[in-house]
Design a protein around this motif. Structure first.
Motif, short mmCIF file in Angstrom:
data_model
loop_
_atom_site.label_atom_id
_atom_site.label_comp_id
_atom_site.label_asym_id
_atom_site.label_seq_id
_atom_site.Cartn_x
_atom_site.Cartn_y
_atom_site.Cartn_z
N MET A 40 24.20 -46.10 25.53
CA MET A 40 22.93 -46.84 25.49
C MET A 40 21.79 -45.95 25.99
SD MET A 40 22.17 -50.67 26.88
CE MET A 40 21.51 -50.35 28.51
N ASN A 69 17.98 -52.58 22.01
CA ASN A 69 19.02 -52.23 22.98
C ASN A 69 18.70 -51.03 23.86
OD1 ASN A 69 21.02 -54.20 22.90
ND2 ASN A 69 21.59 -53.50 20.83
N SER A 126 17.40 -49.74 27.34
CA SER A 126 17.41 -50.35 28.66
C SER A 126 16.36 -49.70 29.55
CB SER A 126 18.81 -50.19 29.25
OG SER A 126 18.78 -50.26 30.64
#
Lengths: 253, 253, 253, 253
Positions: free
Chosen positions: D1, D245, D247
């Motif tokens: 991520m 997505n 972060s």
């Protein structure tokens, strides 16, 4: 008879801090450049300095600066022409108040430190300075480095002005001051300095650091009074020139 | 016909920081108290404020303060009377310069914040303020809290003065302002404030916080313009009094 | 063997302005109270002062003040306890940085000038000072006027502290300093001052201005180094006490 | 991520003056650059800003500047490298104190305004900044304009660093910011800015003002929160990237 003015920075103490030998030097000079709180001084110091100048019949001028107390106005600041004008109005007005309440007139304005050095070369800044001075009082003189952009600006704007020379500083052959960082930039021998002053004032000649000579036209000599030695030098310049029948008078006579 | 002046603190921005609604309020007032750099303002702000007042024909006064930018001049400083005088001369002169270069006259001096509160009670400080104002220009008015030591000082020194009242502040039965820390000290309802102003100006009566009445003699009402609500209140006071044929004029007429 | 600390205000120059005889006095003292920019000093001066103290193994303390450069922190300001705390954190942190980057520890905090005088009498202010010091580092000492509210505050808050005495100042019979404005408040004779110091440290006795005696408990003597005469006095105190086998050591040993 | 940090200038109020929407923006950012009193802020403001950042778990950094409150640190000052270092130590230490007393750690240092612009181009100044940061704490990050001299200085001195990008500013094809004076330098459409941020962070691509593309490596995006519109933009950037997505986390994780 030749007349010359002797100008000196005065009133550069701040709060509890003492700087300069104002009491000792004031009797020997004819014009005082009085700090206005942006590079040095504070309201009480300004009041005392104006009173001291008045006591000795010394003419008073404002000595405005960039707003830089920690750097004593010696650090160039990239501030706009509009800001320079407003900063000058503020400082000149502040000093005007002390002159006015003591019943004396303001004779001149001489910008300080880094602002002086910038104005000597930058015609835009020099013009802003000249315009500001004239806008306050068309009788006020602008003290200009001889042969510099300041003179051009004063002429172009119709601002009253005088040209000044430095007896204890070396000059380049182009008529500019040798930078302080260079060797020989400042002359320390009182006799030499007095002789240089004499040649500048009587003969209108400056001998440059490379030995060449050029003519100069000046109405005022700048001297420093920030050490006991400097005060001695002022006296020696004054004595030497008076021996030659040169008279010391403020330029606004 | 009854005449009254409406005065407001103006030019209290600083550098990048905006304070007050000068543009919005200037058309409705007759006298502007212009900050001079010690509690607020800077040279560029002073210049713009003087230009704005000139545009609307508003009379200009200096608004000097203790030297306390961080505290906005609201913290009492234990400084000597000599220092207060010098600080005032400095600030008034600085503003004078901007007035002079814009071709407008300075009408009055009103001290700011903590210095105002001290001068309202301390006759020594009030006298120093009055003397300083007179020494600069005997035509300058001192704006005094009605019934306070300032009025006594102005009278004793022969300084021109006006008395001022606050339409949005509660009064004690002794004619002093109720401290801001007390409940009900500030009146927020625009209609109530307008009615109070009317009684003060037309009938020369103030109703104290305890319901008792006393007479008052004032040439100027102070209003605040530091919020959009405050500007609205200024307009409502002005409208209400004009309905009653009260005319708004600067006191130096 | 009796041990005592000798503390002195240091680093009170500002920009171009020189104050104090730091170079001359540093070898003779054991603790330096270093100005933090609010009443005196600037970042370059703080750096040099920390380096000088380090060179002579002198312990370093912060010397925070009211924000009043023009008044050298000697004018009482009516600022809130929350403001005092924040102003102290700011100044102590600023000095911490220079200590940290030179690899030395901060030993103590001694508040300056008017703030010191207020804290000596006002337990609320004294408590705020003590709490602030402890919140930064529980190992930091608070330097307190002996017998004053500062000592009470340090005790009540569990802040480490030392009590200090002044060898060249007259005391009232209540153990407080005689105000500087009174005659005889400051003792100028180096021999007398050295004898007083000896009695204070060896015998724990102070002779008050009215001739009465009282006992005193102190871990540090404060001396001034702001004149060449003062530096001489420091040396004479040190010599006199060392003759009597009193040893000079920092209190954080 | 993919992770990214969102940094914002905070705590730029001063005394009575309010600047920025700190309360509104703090919940949406991950790192706060806190002003230290030289271009903005004062001790009380610093305290509140550190407390606010702590409340929202936002990492804190110092935001030191040239000493120029009136100019908001946006005017270049010709000050020496030694002065820059001392000024930085002073300011970082001052903020450290507030962090320390609130029990939070300082994460980074990002220089402000004119000093930032100079450091982006001048390797000597950038190196002085990097050395100063490392000398205080080798765990402190230096926030560097991506691709600038700051990155080179951080690398050469072994100072921890992150590179930052500006989502709402146009870039030249050389990877530098287009000067604010040029048209199109600042992008105002929130959707466009969010899309740019997405490309920068997800695809590591910046589209220059002339349409050419270049790759970029950044650990933090700088956003401004000085208007209500700016706060909205922060939220829109955050939403758009979280949809993809990405972060948001502070870089010191």
């Amino acid at each position: 008879m030749i007349c010359i003015d002797l100008n000196c920075d005065m009133g550069e103490s701040f709060g509890i801090y003492r700087l300069g030998y104002d009491e000792e030097a004031m009797p020997f000079i004819t014009s005082a450049n009085v700090a206005c709180g942006f590079h040095a001084s504070d309201p009480m110091t300004m009041k005392k300095t104006v009173q001291l100048a008045k006591k000795y019949g010394v003419a008073i001028g404002a000595h405005p600066s960039y707003p830089d107390l920690i750097g004593f106005g010696r650090r160039i600041m990239d501030i706009s022409v509009e800001e320079i004008k407003a900063d000058m109005l503020y400082q000149i007005g502040a000093l005007w108040s002390f002159c006015h309440s003591e019943g004396v007139r303001m004779q001149h304005v001489k910008v300080h430190g880094a602002l002086y050095n910038v104005a000597a070369k930058d015609i835009t800044v020099a013009t802003a300075i000249a315009e500001t001075i004239k806008s306050i009082d068309s009788g006020l003189f602008m003290v200009c480095l001889s042969n510099s952009a300041m003179v051009d600006a004063a002429k172009a704007t119709g601002t009253k002005y005088v040209e000044e020379i430095f007896a204890d500083r070396a000059y380049t052959s182009h008529g500019l001051l040798v930078a302080r960082s260079q060797e020989g930039a400042v002359i320390h021998d009182p006799d030499k300095v007095a002789e240089r002053a004499l040649r500048m004032v009587r003969d209108k000649i400056i001998v440059a650091i490379d030995g060449t000579e050029f003519t100069v036209k000046a109405q005022t000599i700048c001297v420093h009074c920030d050490t006991p030695g400097a005060v001695k030098m002022v006296r020696s310049i004054r004595q030497r020139l008076e021996q030659e029948n040169i008279s010391f008078q403020t330029f606004d006579r």
